[in-house]
Design a protein around this motif. Structure first.
Motif, PDB file in Angstrom:
ATOM      1  N   ARG A  16      40.727  60.325  58.485  1.00 19.11           N
ATOM      2  CA  ARG A  16      40.734  58.822  58.637  1.00 19.11           C
ATOM      3  C   ARG A  16      39.546  58.426  59.307  1.00 19.11           C
ATOM      4  O   ARG A  16      38.894  59.155  60.096  1.00 19.11           O
ATOM      5  N   THR A  17      39.398  56.828  59.272  1.00 21.77           N
ATOM      6  CA  THR A  17      38.190  56.357  60.012  1.00 21.77           C
ATOM      7  C   THR A  17      38.487  55.276  60.877  1.00 21.77           C
ATOM      8  O   THR A  17      39.430  54.735  60.834  1.00 21.77           O
ATOM      9  N   THR A  18      37.510  55.104  62.242  1.00 25.38           N
ATOM     10  CA  THR A  18      37.946  53.855  62.821  1.00 25.38           C
ATOM     11  C   THR A  18      37.233  52.829  62.349  1.00 25.38           C
ATOM     12  O   THR A  18      36.480  52.899  61.345  1.00 25.38           O
ATOM     13  N   TYR A  37      40.716  62.355  62.749  1.00 26.25           N
ATOM     14  CA  TYR A  37      39.645  61.390  62.268  1.00 26.25           C
ATOM     15  C   TYR A  37      38.229  61.609  62.293  1.00 26.25           C
ATOM     16  O   TYR A  37      38.052  62.560  62.857  1.00 26.25           O
ATOM     17  N   HIS A  65      40.945  55.819  67.906  1.00 26.96           N
ATOM     18  CA  HIS A  65      41.787  57.007  67.305  1.00 26.96           C
ATOM     19  C   HIS A  65      43.185  57.059  68.112  1.00 26.96           C
ATOM     20  O   HIS A  65      44.096  57.726  67.830  1.00 26.96           O
TER      21      HIS A  65
END
Length: 383
Positions: A16-18, A37, A65
């Motif tokens: 996942r990405t922020t 992340y 995160h």
């Protein structure tokens, strides 16, 4: 609360990405997997420069995160208090406190921060634990209050001795805050909830805001002359110098608050006498350790090497007779002190300040002495 130095050897395709991912790439960050992340471990200046900049000016950290949630309802404080050995009910509105979710054996499920607000209790948990924490809270107290995860919120941390100057230029109201207090405030057109807190040992702020506004705020902060972007690597070295625990290394489900030296987080009203003493998971064991009815077999200590040999986590600790007595749980070469520091667990007989133990590094004993923590004095702003 926590951050470690993550590895960059794993695949990043499923991460996942922020909301600040594109900005990190634009700023030249080296991205690594952490807590599911893709996160910036450092920028082109490097970990050492970032660490020293945070100590002397102000550093901006992306900690989106982390897990954020709110507990809503008239019974929320009393319900939440049943999960932790912490005073939630008497916490005034606008005040923040450190908390510990415990299992039935008194082991630490996670450490967290929470703030009493007018309409809810706002909670921040560790990124690697957030799904489990939210499920645990929902299962235990979801029938007594609404448990609302906030995945649409980003979280930024502005840390360092000049953090207040930089943030006050954009929002003068934040100067009213002291350590472990919070408020709603508009910053650079963004809707923020700000607490004067952090995990570096420095003065600073953590800022929760809608993900869609995160890049706007980050750019506004980075435009301030004191502020530079800082990665997870320096956040880890800063928190270790401050003597702060990393969840999964220094504390875990097999460690009680007393073994970890976190008994300061257990307020008197939850310890002895009165209707609110005990009543939390693992209370019998934790309270027995607190009053000495159950002796400790190990406890967390600070360690400083007398030779300039970095000592990392999972390094075995021995006594002068070569007998294994414990293990290092966090360790690195301190950028501020320029000497190796560590935390670890040893039997109480070896926990007195000044006691010499030996860390086994590549088969060779490295002398270390038990040291007071924090290793570097904290500079929280208390007014």
């Amino acid at each position: 609360m926590s951050v470690s130095t993550p590895s960059d050897s794993a695949e990043t395709t499923a991460l996942r990405t922020t909301p600040l991912h594109a900005l990190h790439l634009e700023l030249g960050a080296r991205m690594v997997p952490f807590a599911g992340y893709s996160m910036p471990v450092q920028y082109p200046a490097g970990l050492l420069a970032e660490h020293k900049h945070t100590r002397s000016a102000a550093g901006l950290f992306d900690v989106s995160h982390m897990g954020q949630l709110r507990l809503v309802g008239a019974d929320a404080a009393a319900a939440f208090e049943r999960l932790m050995p912490v005073d939630v009910i008497d916490l005034p509105v606008g005040r923040q406190r450190y908390g510990l979710l415990l299992n039935e054996a008194g082991g630490i499920i996670d450490d967290l921060m929470f703030v009493r607000r007018e309409s809810d209790i706002f909670v921040i948990v560790n990124g690697a634990c957030k799904e489990g924490d939210i499920a645990h809270i929902q299962t235990r107290i979801g029938q007594r209050c609404a448990v609302q995860p906030l995945p649409e919120q980003a979280l930024l941390a502005l840390q360092g001795p000049q953090a207040a100057d930089a943030l006050a230029r954009l929002a003068p109201e934040v100067q009213k805050l002291v350590f472990m207090t919070g408020m709603d405030v508009r910053i650079a057109g963004c809707d923020c909830f700000v607490t004067r807190s952090g995990y570096t040992g420095e003065d600073g702020f953590e800022i929760s805001l809608p993900a869609a506004q995160a890049e706007t705020l980050a750019r506004a902060l980075l435009a301030q002359p004191e502020v530079q972007p800082i990665g997870l690597g320096a956040r880890n070295s800063l928190r270790l110098e401050a003597g702060l625990c990393l969840y999964g290394n220094d504390i875990d489900t097999h460690t009680t608050p007393v073994e970890a030296g976190l008994q300061w987080a257990i307020q008197k009203v939850r310890r002895t006498g009165g209707a609110r003493a005990g009543g939390f998971p693992g209370a019998e064991r934790v309270l027995a350790q607190l009053d000495g009815r159950v002796p400790l077999t190990r406890q967390r200590v600070g360690l400083v090497a007398t030779e300039r040999v970095p000592v990392r986590e999972h390094t075995r600790l021995e006594n002068m007779d070569g007998q294994a007595i414990g293990e290092v749980t966090s360790g690195l070469l301190s950028p501020t002190l320029n000497q190796p520091i560590a935390m670890g667990y040893v039997p109480p007989d070896y926990a007195a300040l000044g006691t010499e133990v030996f860390a086994m590094v590549r088969g060779k004993p490295v002398p270390m002495r038990v040291s007071a923590m924090p290793f570097v004095p904290t500079r929280y702003y208390r007014g």
